[in-house]
Design a protein around this motif. Structure first.
Motif, PDB file in Angstrom:
ATOM      1  N   SER A   1      63.449  13.723  61.798  1.00 49.29           N
ATOM      2  CA  SER A   1      64.622  12.853  61.857  1.00 49.29           C
ATOM      3  C   SER A   1      65.891  13.646  62.104  1.00 49.29           C
ATOM      4  O   SER A   1      66.850  13.147  62.691  1.00 49.29           O
ATOM      5  CB  SER A   1      64.749  12.051  60.551  1.00 49.29           C
ATOM      6  N   GLY A   2      65.913  14.907  61.653  1.00 53.49           N
ATOM      7  CA  GLY A   2      67.059  15.760  61.926  1.00 53.49           C
ATOM      8  C   GLY A   2      67.257  15.980  63.418  1.00 53.49           C
ATOM      9  O   GLY A   2      68.389  16.100  63.899  1.00 53.49           O
ATOM     10  N   ILE A   3      66.156  16.040  64.169  1.00 56.90           N
ATOM     11  CA  ILE A   3      66.228  16.154  65.627  1.00 56.90           C
ATOM     12  C   ILE A   3      66.605  14.817  66.237  1.00 56.90           C
ATOM     13  O   ILE A   3      67.475  14.717  67.100  1.00 56.90           O
ATOM     14  CB  ILE A   3      64.877  16.628  66.192  1.00 56.90           C
ATOM     15  N   GLN A   4      65.958  13.772  65.769  1.00 54.86           N
ATOM     16  CA  GLN A   4      66.127  12.438  66.338  1.00 54.86           C
ATOM     17  C   GLN A   4      67.579  11.965  66.287  1.00 54.86           C
ATOM     18  O   GLN A   4      68.064  11.310  67.213  1.00 54.86           O
ATOM     19  CB  GLN A   4      65.228  11.464  65.571  1.00 54.86           C
ATOM     20  N   HIS A   5      68.276  12.319  65.223  1.00 53.11           N
ATOM     21  CA  HIS A   5      69.644  11.832  65.038  1.00 53.11           C
ATOM     22  C   HIS A   5      70.699  12.789  65.582  1.00 53.11           C
ATOM     23  O   HIS A   5      71.895  12.520  65.462  1.00 53.11           O
ATOM     24  CB  HIS A   5      69.900  11.605  63.544  1.00 53.11           C
ATOM     25  N   ALA A   6      70.283  13.897  66.181  1.00 58.06           N
ATOM     26  CA  ALA A   6      71.231  14.900  66.671  1.00 58.06           C
ATOM     27  C   ALA A   6      71.531  14.692  68.159  1.00 58.06           C
ATOM     28  O   ALA A   6      70.798  13.996  68.867  1.00 58.06           O
ATOM     29  CB  ALA A   6      70.668  16.305  66.458  1.00 58.06           C
ATOM     30  N   ALA A   7      72.602  15.330  68.599  1.00 55.31           N
ATOM     31  CA  ALA A   7      72.940  15.393  70.035  1.00 55.31           C
ATOM     32  C   ALA A   7      72.973  14.024  70.696  1.00 55.31           C
ATOM     33  O   ALA A   7      72.524  13.853  71.826  1.00 55.31           O
ATOM     34  CB  ALA A   7      71.944  16.307  70.765  1.00 55.31           C
ATOM     35  N   GLY A   8      73.474  13.030  69.981  1.00 51.59           N
ATOM     36  CA  GLY A   8      73.554  11.689  70.541  1.00 51.59           C
ATOM     37  C   GLY A   8      72.228  10.957  70.571  1.00 51.59           C
ATOM     38  O   GLY A   8      72.118   9.873  71.146  1.00 51.59           O
ATOM     39  N   GLY A   9      71.209  11.533  69.943  1.00 56.02           N
ATOM     40  CA  GLY A   9      69.900  10.893  69.892  1.00 56.02           C
ATOM     41  C   GLY A   9      68.892  11.581  70.790  1.00 56.02           C
ATOM     42  O   GLY A   9      69.145  11.771  71.982  1.00 56.02           O
ATOM     43  N   VAL A  10      67.786  11.988  70.221  1.00 57.99           N
ATOM     44  CA  VAL A  10      66.730  12.679  70.966  1.00 57.99           C
ATOM     45  C   VAL A  10      65.418  11.928  70.759  1.00 57.99           C
ATOM     46  O   VAL A  10      65.044  11.607  69.626  1.00 57.99           O
ATOM     47  CB  VAL A  10      66.567  14.137  70.486  1.00 57.99           C
ATOM     48  N   ARG A  11      64.728  11.640  71.845  1.00 65.16           N
ATOM     49  CA  ARG A  11      63.397  11.017  71.738  1.00 65.16           C
ATOM     50  C   ARG A  11      62.483  11.985  70.977  1.00 65.16           C
ATOM     51  O   ARG A  11      62.313  13.137  71.387  1.00 65.16           O
ATOM     52  CB  ARG A  11      62.827  10.725  73.122  1.00 65.16           C
ATOM     53  N   THR A  12      61.896  11.511  69.888  1.00 68.07           N
ATOM     54  CA  THR A  12      61.185  12.407  68.974  1.00 68.07           C
ATOM     55  C   THR A  12      59.892  11.781  68.484  1.00 68.07           C
ATOM     56  O   THR A  12      59.805  10.568  68.278  1.00 68.07           O
ATOM     57  CB  THR A  12      62.074  12.747  67.756  1.00 68.07           C
ATOM     58  N   ALA A  13      58.880  12.637  68.302  1.00 68.14           N
ATOM     59  CA  ALA A  13      57.622  12.222  67.685  1.00 68.14           C
ATOM     60  C   ALA A  13      57.117  13.384  66.834  1.00 68.14           C
ATOM     61  O   ALA A  13      57.665  14.494  66.876  1.00 68.14           O
ATOM     62  CB  ALA A  13      56.585  11.835  68.740  1.00 68.14           C
ATOM     63  N   VAL A  14      56.077  13.119  66.070  1.00 71.86           N
ATOM     64  CA  VAL A  14      55.493  14.132  65.186  1.00 71.86           C
ATOM     65  C   VAL A  14      54.018  14.314  65.513  1.00 71.86           C
ATOM     66  O   VAL A  14      53.295  13.336  65.712  1.00 71.86           O
ATOM     67  CB  VAL A  14      55.655  13.733  63.703  1.00 71.86           C
ATOM     68  N   ALA A  15      53.592  15.568  65.582  1.00 69.47           N
ATOM     69  CA  ALA A  15      52.168  15.908  65.615  1.00 69.47           C
ATOM     70  C   ALA A  15      51.915  16.717  64.349  1.00 69.47           C
ATOM     71  O   ALA A  15      52.156  17.922  64.306  1.00 69.47           O
ATOM     72  CB  ALA A  15      51.816  16.704  66.863  1.00 69.47           C
ATOM     73  N   GLY A  16      51.484  16.038  63.301  1.00 69.98           N
ATOM     74  CA  GLY A  16      51.355  16.681  62.006  1.00 69.98           C
ATOM     75  C   GLY A  16      49.961  17.207  61.733  1.00 69.98           C
ATOM     76  O   GLY A  16      48.992  16.835  62.401  1.00 69.98           O
ATOM     77  N   PHE A  17      49.874  18.093  60.743  1.00 73.33           N
ATOM     78  CA  PHE A  17      48.576  18.588  60.298  1.00 73.33           C
ATOM     79  C   PHE A  17      48.506  18.442  58.782  1.00 73.33           C
ATOM     80  O   PHE A  17      49.482  18.712  58.076  1.00 73.33           O
ATOM     81  CB  PHE A  17      48.371  20.052  60.716  1.00 73.33           C
ATOM     82  N   PRO A  18      47.367  17.994  58.256  1.00 68.83           N
ATOM     83  CA  PRO A  18      47.244  17.770  56.810  1.00 68.83           C
ATOM     84  C   PRO A  18      47.230  19.087  56.032  1.00 68.83           C
ATOM     85  O   PRO A  18      46.646  20.082  56.472  1.00 68.83           O
ATOM     86  CB  PRO A  18      45.908  17.037  56.671  1.00 68.83           C
ATOM     87  N   VAL A  19      47.875  19.073  54.876  1.00 67.03           N
ATOM     88  CA  VAL A  19      47.890  20.215  53.968  1.00 67.03           C
ATOM     89  C   VAL A  19      47.549  19.716  52.569  1.00 67.03           C
ATOM     90  O   VAL A  19      48.215  18.817  52.055  1.00 67.03           O
ATOM     91  CB  VAL A  19      49.262  20.913  53.925  1.00 67.03           C
ATOM     92  N   ARG A  20      46.539  20.300  51.970  1.00 66.25           N
ATOM     93  CA  ARG A  20      46.184  19.935  50.598  1.00 66.25           C
ATOM     94  C   ARG A  20      46.959  20.829  49.616  1.00 66.25           C
ATOM     95  O   ARG A  20      47.131  22.011  49.869  1.00 66.25           O
ATOM     96  CB  ARG A  20      44.675  20.081  50.393  1.00 66.25           C
ATOM     97  N   TYR A  21      47.428  20.238  48.550  1.00 63.85           N
ATOM     98  CA  TYR A  21      48.207  20.931  47.506  1.00 63.85           C
ATOM     99  C   TYR A  21      49.493  21.553  48.057  1.00 63.85           C
ATOM    100  O   TYR A  21      49.775  22.737  47.813  1.00 63.85           O
ATOM    101  CB  TYR A  21      47.370  22.013  46.808  1.00 63.85           C
ATOM    102  N   PRO A  22      50.304  20.784  48.809  1.00 65.75           N
ATOM    103  CA  PRO A  22      51.555  21.343  49.321  1.00 65.75           C
ATOM    104  C   PRO A  22      52.492  21.717  48.176  1.00 65.75           C
ATOM    105  O   PRO A  22      52.382  21.183  47.071  1.00 65.75           O
ATOM    106  CB  PRO A  22      52.129  20.195  50.164  1.00 65.75           C
ATOM    107  N   GLU A  23      53.398  22.616  48.444  1.00 66.24           N
ATOM    108  CA  GLU A  23      54.362  23.121  47.458  1.00 66.24           C
ATOM    109  C   GLU A  23      53.702  23.893  46.322  1.00 66.24           C
ATOM    110  O   GLU A  23      54.316  24.135  45.286  1.00 66.24           O
ATOM    111  CB  GLU A  23      55.220  21.979  46.870  1.00 66.24           C
ATOM    112  N   SER A  24      52.438  24.263  46.480  1.00 67.17           N
ATOM    113  CA  SER A  24      51.754  25.065  45.470  1.00 67.17           C
ATOM    114  C   SER A  24      51.479  26.443  46.057  1.00 67.17           C
ATOM    115  O   SER A  24      51.579  26.641  47.277  1.00 67.17           O
ATOM    116  CB  SER A  24      50.439  24.409  45.048  1.00 67.17           C
ATOM    117  N   PRO A  25      51.105  27.420  45.236  1.00 69.42           N
ATOM    118  CA  PRO A  25      50.780  28.749  45.765  1.00 69.42           C
ATOM    119  C   PRO A  25      49.372  28.830  46.348  1.00 69.42           C
ATOM    120  O   PRO A  25      48.956  29.891  46.779  1.00 69.42           O
ATOM    121  CB  PRO A  25      50.924  29.650  44.546  1.00 69.42           C
TER     122      PRO A  25
END
Length: 208
Positions: A161-185
């Protein structure tokens, strides 16, 4: 546990000895070692960031069919400052964020996103709706290339969303990857998901 109930045994036998070893304000962290789990899974600290960087580095090494700018951003969880600044400077025509998505395929989880389930291609996240045409193209390419994909909406924010709302608006999508136990060591990712994200993005960049 609550922070004021956590204890670290440093081996001191007296208060005086403890004060000689540590001081108020000292920090501590888990010592997590990188290792493989089974055939395709990796465990280690900061994989939610490092795995995405690995995908981008692998793409950089490929002969790409179009002009592509790569950005490694920071501050995703502190106002998305990194992605918004780089989008304002580069002013891309389109942007795809490679982002970690919390996997909840564990006992007691919702089983919305699973390790080994392929790229996450959401239509929206908590801060907005992604470009419909880009999302539909990514999902169609995944189906065409027989790449398993996970299409649910993101419960939090990816930084896109930081990209999408910048520079007058940028066409944006996400290609995500799953992470188990995020924010953990001891975060866990699946190599097949990372390879599938790379394959999907190569197919997308080959689109006219």
């Amino acid at each position: 546990a609550e922070p004021d109930k956590l204890r670290i045994d440093i081996g001191a036998s007296s208060e005086e000895e403890a004060k000689a070893l540590v001081h108020l304000g000292d920090t501590a962290a888990f010592q997590a070692e990188f290792e493989r789990l089974g055939l395709h899974r990796l465990k280690g600290k900061a994989l939610s960031s490092r795995a995405g960087c690995a995908v981008l580095i692998s793409l950089i090494r490929e002969p790409l069919p179009c002009d592509t700018l790569f950005a490694f951003t920071v501050l995703r969880e502190a106002g998305e400052g990194g992605s918004s600044v780089v989008a304002s400077r580069l002013q891309p025509g389109r942007a795809v964020m490679v982002a970690p998505v919390p996997a909840d395929d564990i006992p007691g989880g919702g089983e919305t996103f699973s390790l080994g389930g392929g790229p996450v291609i959401p239509a929206a996240e908590s801060r907005g709706v992604f470009d419909k045409g880009m999302v539909e193209t990514l999902r169609a390419l995944a189906a065409w290339a027989e790449i398993p994909a996970q299409p649910a909406a993101l419960p939090g924010r990816s930084g896109a969303s930081g990209i999408q709302h910048a520079a007058g608006g940028v066409r944006t999508a996400v290609a995500g990857f799953p992470v188990r136990y995020p924010e953990s060591p001891a975060q866990v990712v699946d190599e097949t998901d990372l390879q599938a994200v790379e394959k999907l993005l190569l197919a997308y960049m080959a689109e006219p």
